[in-house]
Design a protein around this motif. Structure first.
Motif, PDB file in Angstrom:
ATOM      1  N   VAL A 134       0.814  -1.221   0.000  1.00 18.09           N
ATOM      2  CA  VAL A 134       0.000   0.000   0.000  1.00 18.09           C
ATOM      3  C   VAL A 134       0.847   1.272   0.000  1.00 18.09           C
ATOM      4  CG1 VAL A 134      -2.104  -1.017   0.970  1.00 18.09           C
ATOM      5  CG2 VAL A 134      -0.370  -0.134   2.502  1.00 18.09           C
ATOM      6  N   VAL A 135       2.012   1.230   0.663  1.00 16.23           N
ATOM      7  CA  VAL A 135       2.835   2.449   0.703  1.00 16.23           C
ATOM      8  C   VAL A 135       3.303   2.823  -0.709  1.00 16.23           C
ATOM      9  CG1 VAL A 135       4.914   3.511   1.675  1.00 16.23           C
ATOM     10  CG2 VAL A 135       3.558   1.980   3.078  1.00 16.23           C
ATOM     11  N   LYS A 136       3.433   1.829  -1.582  1.00 13.42           N
ATOM     12  CA  LYS A 136       3.850   2.106  -2.965  1.00 13.42           C
ATOM     13  C   LYS A 136       2.657   2.443  -3.861  1.00 13.42           C
ATOM     14  CE  LYS A 136       7.917  -0.836  -2.671  1.00 13.42           C
ATOM     15  NZ  LYS A 136       8.436  -2.177  -2.918  1.00 13.42           N
ATOM     16  N   GLY A 137       1.465   2.526  -3.276  1.00  8.68           N
ATOM     17  CA  GLY A 137       0.284   2.900  -4.065  1.00  8.68           C
ATOM     18  C   GLY A 137      -0.326   1.750  -4.851  1.00  8.68           C
ATOM     19  N   ALA A 138       0.064   0.508  -4.510  1.00 12.80           N
ATOM     20  CA  ALA A 138      -0.399  -0.634  -5.315  1.00 12.80           C
ATOM     21  C   ALA A 138      -1.903  -0.878  -5.203  1.00 12.80           C
ATOM     22  CB  ALA A 138       0.368  -1.888  -4.910  1.00 12.80           C
ATOM     23  N   ALA A 139      -2.536  -0.378  -4.122  1.00 17.75           N
ATOM     24  CA  ALA A 139      -3.980  -0.584  -3.983  1.00 17.75           C
ATOM     25  C   ALA A 139      -4.783   0.394  -4.834  1.00 17.75           C
ATOM     26  CB  ALA A 139      -4.385  -0.451  -2.510  1.00 17.75           C
ATOM     27  N   LYS A 140      -4.087   1.378  -5.418  1.00 23.15           N
ATOM     28  CA  LYS A 140      -4.789   2.411  -6.196  1.00 23.15           C
ATOM     29  C   LYS A 140      -4.579   2.231  -7.707  1.00 23.15           C
ATOM     30  CE  LYS A 140      -6.070   4.668  -2.448  1.00 23.15           C
ATOM     31  NZ  LYS A 140      -6.958   3.828  -1.637  1.00 23.15           N
ATOM     32  N   THR A 141      -3.912   1.169  -8.107  1.00 20.83           N
ATOM     33  CA  THR A 141      -3.681   0.966  -9.538  1.00 20.83           C
ATOM     34  C   THR A 141      -4.977   0.504 -10.223  1.00 20.83           C
ATOM     35  OG1 THR A 141      -3.043  -1.323  -9.144  1.00 20.83           O
ATOM     36  CG2 THR A 141      -1.259   0.301  -9.182  1.00 20.83           C
ATOM     37  N   ASP A 142      -5.034   0.712 -11.533  1.00 15.67           N
ATOM     38  CA  ASP A 142      -6.214   0.254 -12.280  1.00 15.67           C
ATOM     39  C   ASP A 142      -6.375  -1.259 -12.159  1.00 15.67           C
ATOM     40  OD1 ASP A 142      -6.686   2.823 -12.998  1.00 15.67           O
ATOM     41  OD2 ASP A 142      -5.841   2.648 -15.027  1.00 15.67           O
TER      42      ASP A 142
ATOM     43  N   ARG B  79      -7.830  -1.947  -8.758  1.00 12.54           N
ATOM     44  CA  ARG B  79      -9.206  -1.426  -8.643  1.00 12.54           C
ATOM     45  C   ARG B  79     -10.196  -2.224  -9.502  1.00 12.54           C
ATOM     46  NH1 ARG B  79     -10.007   3.631  -6.056  1.00 12.54           N
ATOM     47  NH2 ARG B  79      -8.225   5.025  -6.092  1.00 12.54           N
ATOM     48  N   ALA B  80      -9.679  -2.904 -10.519  1.00 14.54           N
ATOM     49  CA  ALA B  80     -10.581  -3.759 -11.309  1.00 14.54           C
ATOM     50  C   ALA B  80     -11.094  -4.906 -10.440  1.00 14.54           C
ATOM     51  CB  ALA B  80      -9.839  -4.302 -12.529  1.00 14.54           C
ATOM     52  N   LEU B  81     -10.295  -5.289  -9.445  1.00 10.73           N
ATOM     53  CA  LEU B  81     -10.724  -6.356  -8.524  1.00 10.73           C
ATOM     54  C   LEU B  81     -11.487  -5.775  -7.343  1.00 10.73           C
ATOM     55  CD1 LEU B  81      -7.348  -8.327  -8.380  1.00 10.73           C
ATOM     56  CD2 LEU B  81      -9.406  -8.945  -9.672  1.00 10.73           C
ATOM     57  N   ASN B  82     -10.974  -4.674  -6.802  1.00  9.97           N
ATOM     58  CA  ASN B  82     -11.613  -4.024  -5.651  1.00  9.97           C
ATOM     59  C   ASN B  82     -11.721  -2.529  -5.924  1.00  9.97           C
ATOM     60  OD1 ASN B  82     -12.626  -3.151  -3.266  1.00  9.97           O
ATOM     61  ND2 ASN B  82     -10.867  -3.761  -2.005  1.00  9.97           N
ATOM     62  N   PRO B  83     -12.877  -2.090  -6.393  1.00 12.85           N
ATOM     63  CA  PRO B  83     -13.051  -0.675  -6.760  1.00 12.85           C
ATOM     64  C   PRO B  83     -12.764   0.271  -5.599  1.00 12.85           C
ATOM     65  CG  PRO B  83     -14.937  -1.993  -7.474  1.00 12.85           C
ATOM     66  CD  PRO B  83     -14.072  -2.895  -6.637  1.00 12.85           C
TER      67      PRO B  83
ATOM     68  N   GLY C 261     -10.223   0.204  -3.746  1.00 10.39           N
ATOM     69  CA  GLY C 261      -8.788   0.504  -3.727  1.00 10.39           C
ATOM     70  C   GLY C 261      -8.158   0.328  -2.365  1.00 10.39           C
ATOM     71  N   ARG C 262      -8.586  -0.682  -1.641  1.00 17.40           N
ATOM     72  CA  ARG C 262      -8.023  -0.956  -0.312  1.00 17.40           C
ATOM     73  C   ARG C 262      -7.790  -2.448  -0.146  1.00 17.40           C
ATOM     74  NH1 ARG C 262      -9.075   3.474   3.181  1.00 17.40           N
ATOM     75  NH2 ARG C 262     -10.533   4.906   2.229  1.00 17.40           N
ATOM     76  N   VAL C 263      -6.889  -2.769   0.781  1.00 16.55           N
ATOM     77  CA  VAL C 263      -6.712  -4.160   1.204  1.00 16.55           C
ATOM     78  C   VAL C 263      -7.276  -4.279   2.618  1.00 16.55           C
ATOM     79  CG1 VAL C 263      -4.713  -4.647  -0.245  1.00 16.55           C
ATOM     80  CG2 VAL C 263      -4.340  -3.667   2.039  1.00 16.55           C
ATOM     81  N   PRO C 264      -7.666  -5.478   3.018  1.00 14.00           N
ATOM     82  CA  PRO C 264      -7.574  -6.761   2.331  1.00 14.00           C
ATOM     83  C   PRO C 264      -8.711  -6.977   1.323  1.00 14.00           C
ATOM     84  CG  PRO C 264      -8.625  -7.082   4.466  1.00 14.00           C
ATOM     85  CD  PRO C 264      -8.241  -5.630   4.388  1.00 14.00           C
ATOM     86  N   LEU C 265      -8.435  -7.940   0.449  1.00 19.62           N
ATOM     87  CA  LEU C 265      -9.445  -8.463  -0.462  1.00 19.62           C
ATOM     88  C   LEU C 265      -9.259  -9.976  -0.423  1.00 19.62           C
ATOM     89  CD1 LEU C 265     -11.547  -7.813  -2.781  1.00 19.62           C
ATOM     90  CD2 LEU C 265      -9.607  -8.009  -4.355  1.00 19.62           C
ATOM     91  N   LEU C 266     -10.357 -10.683  -0.276  1.00 18.70           N
ATOM     92  CA  LEU C 266     -10.270 -12.146  -0.144  1.00 18.70           C
ATOM     93  C   LEU C 266     -10.888 -12.805  -1.366  1.00 18.70           C
ATOM     94  CD1 LEU C 266      -9.590 -14.555   1.802  1.00 18.70           C
ATOM     95  CD2 LEU C 266     -11.956 -14.385   2.616  1.00 18.70           C
ATOM     96  N   ARG C 267     -10.133 -13.744  -1.949  1.00 19.60           N
ATOM     97  CA  ARG C 267     -10.714 -14.569  -3.017  1.00 19.60           C
ATOM     98  C   ARG C 267     -10.977 -15.961  -2.434  1.00 19.60           C
ATOM     99  NH1 ARG C 267     -10.700 -14.090  -8.581  1.00 19.60           N
ATOM    100  NH2 ARG C 267      -8.944 -12.631  -8.649  1.00 19.60           N
ATOM    101  N   PHE C 268     -12.246 -16.343  -2.444  1.00 23.08           N
ATOM    102  CA  PHE C 268     -12.625 -17.669  -1.939  1.00 23.08           C
ATOM    103  C   PHE C 268     -12.223 -18.724  -2.969  1.00 23.08           C
ATOM    104  CE2 PHE C 268     -15.303 -14.816   0.420  1.00 23.08           C
ATOM    105  CZ  PHE C 268     -15.468 -15.423   1.665  1.00 23.08           C
ATOM    106  N   PRO C 269     -12.121 -19.982  -2.541  1.00 21.66           N
ATOM    107  CA  PRO C 269     -11.734 -21.031  -3.491  1.00 21.66           C
ATOM    108  C   PRO C 269     -12.666 -21.122  -4.709  1.00 21.66           C
ATOM    109  CG  PRO C 269     -11.533 -21.847  -1.248  1.00 21.66           C
ATOM    110  CD  PRO C 269     -12.167 -20.476  -1.151  1.00 21.66           C
TER     111      PRO C 269
ATOM    112  N   GLY D 279     -13.742 -18.596  -6.313  1.00 19.96           N
ATOM    113  CA  GLY D 279     -13.480 -17.440  -7.166  1.00 19.96           C
ATOM    114  C   GLY D 279     -14.129 -16.156  -6.706  1.00 19.96           C
ATOM    115  N   ARG D 280     -15.087 -16.275  -5.787  1.00 19.78           N
ATOM    116  CA  ARG D 280     -15.792 -15.083  -5.296  1.00 19.78           C
ATOM    117  C   ARG D 280     -14.835 -14.155  -4.566  1.00 19.78           C
ATOM    118  NH1 ARG D 280     -19.149 -15.033  -0.317  1.00 19.78           N
ATOM    119  NH2 ARG D 280     -18.315 -17.113  -0.010  1.00 19.78           N
ATOM    120  N   LEU D 281     -15.038 -12.838  -4.755  1.00 19.66           N
ATOM    121  CA  LEU D 281     -14.197 -11.841  -4.080  1.00 19.66           C
ATOM    122  C   LEU D 281     -14.989 -11.142  -2.980  1.00 19.66           C
ATOM    123  CD1 LEU D 281     -12.544 -10.219  -7.218  1.00 19.66           C
ATOM    124  CD2 LEU D 281     -11.317 -11.471  -5.418  1.00 19.66           C
ATOM    125  N   MET D 282     -14.305 -10.830  -1.879  1.00 21.42           N
ATOM    126  CA  MET D 282     -14.958 -10.105  -0.783  1.00 21.42           C
ATOM    127  C   MET D 282     -14.015  -9.058  -0.219  1.00 21.42           C
ATOM    128  SD  MET D 282     -16.324 -11.572   2.894  1.00 21.42           S
ATOM    129  CE  MET D 282     -18.056 -11.826   2.703  1.00 21.42           C
TER     130      MET D 282
END
Ligand code: GSH
Length: 214
Positions: free
Chosen positions: A34-42, A45-49, A51-59, A61-64
């Motif tokens: 996050v300090v390098k801005g990786a949560a704000k990249t396109d 953000r395509a995975l998590n609009p 732009g924050r962590v955490p993001l969980l992918r269930f087995p 494929g669902r994202l939360m």
């Protein structure tokens, strides 16, 4: 296998890594510094609009998003998520308290002071957050007086959520010595069978890939 998009410095990510570990679910870490801005990249953000962590992918494929939602989901059917209505109500009360009154103050102060630097012109905001963080710690301390854990008599997701940023609050300059009930509780959480500290949980997880800022 679950995949956790996260950053090992993040207490919100730690919550999720800990419940995955306590419920015997190995996970892969996809690093999002996050300090390098990786949560704000396109790409991210395509995975998590949001732009924050955490993001969980269930087995499947669902994202939360949202760490406390992940805690509740992953603890379903275990002793870490009480089903007694009175205990469940208290658990939710504490999870919302953590997100509104505790984390936005303590986590932000820690992030600015220990990792990113205080943004220019934000000295007043910092002071407000320091005051609000101390208030949240005093509320937590009172809630722990005479109790072993926050809800009922065993460790639940409420303890995990509030432990995450409380145990590193001194990195933000908060003096935990002022809160004796919190100090005793932190030691009890750390003594829970299967507990793993923040750096080790991530060091032990296989790293699938790293989403670095361009
Ligand atoms: N309510 C969210 C908060 C998530 C959050 O604030 N994450 C921080 C790291 S702990 C983040 O991604 N910050 C990166 C940024 O804002 O660029 C949760 O609990 O999951």
């Amino acid at each position: 296998m679950h995949q956790l998009y996260g950053d090992p410095i993040s207490g919100n990510c730690f919550k999720v890594a800990l419940i995955l570990h306590l419920t015997d679910r190995p996970f892969e870490l996809i690093e999002v510094p996050v300090v390098k801005g990786a949560a704000k990249t396109d790409a991210y953000r395509a995975l998590n609009p949001d732009g924050r962590v955490p993001l969980l992918r269930f087995p499947d494929g669902r994202l939360m998003g949202e760490s406390n939602a992940m805690l509740c989901s992953l603890a379903r059917g275990t002793a870490y998520r009480p089903t007694d209505p009175v205990l469940e109500d208290r658990m939710f009360e504490l999870l919302f308290f953590e997100q509104y009154s505790h984390e936005p103050n303590i986590a932000t102060v820690r992030f600015w002071k220990a990792f990113a630097g205080v943004p220019e012109g934000k000295a007043d905001v910092l002071a407000d957050k320091e005051n609000a963080g101390r208030h949240a710690l005093s509320v937590l301390d009172r809630g722990l007086q005479g109790r072993e854990f926050l809800v009922g008599d065993a460790l639940t997701v409420a303890d995990i959520a509030l432990f995450a940023y409380t145990h590193v609050a001194e990195q933000g300059g908060f003096a935990l010595g002022d809160y004796p009930a919190i100090q005793a509780w932190l030691a009890r959480v750390e003594a829970h069978p299967g507990f793993m500290p923040m750096p080790r949980l991530f060091a032990d997880a296989p790293v699938a890939t790293s989403m670095l800022a361009a």
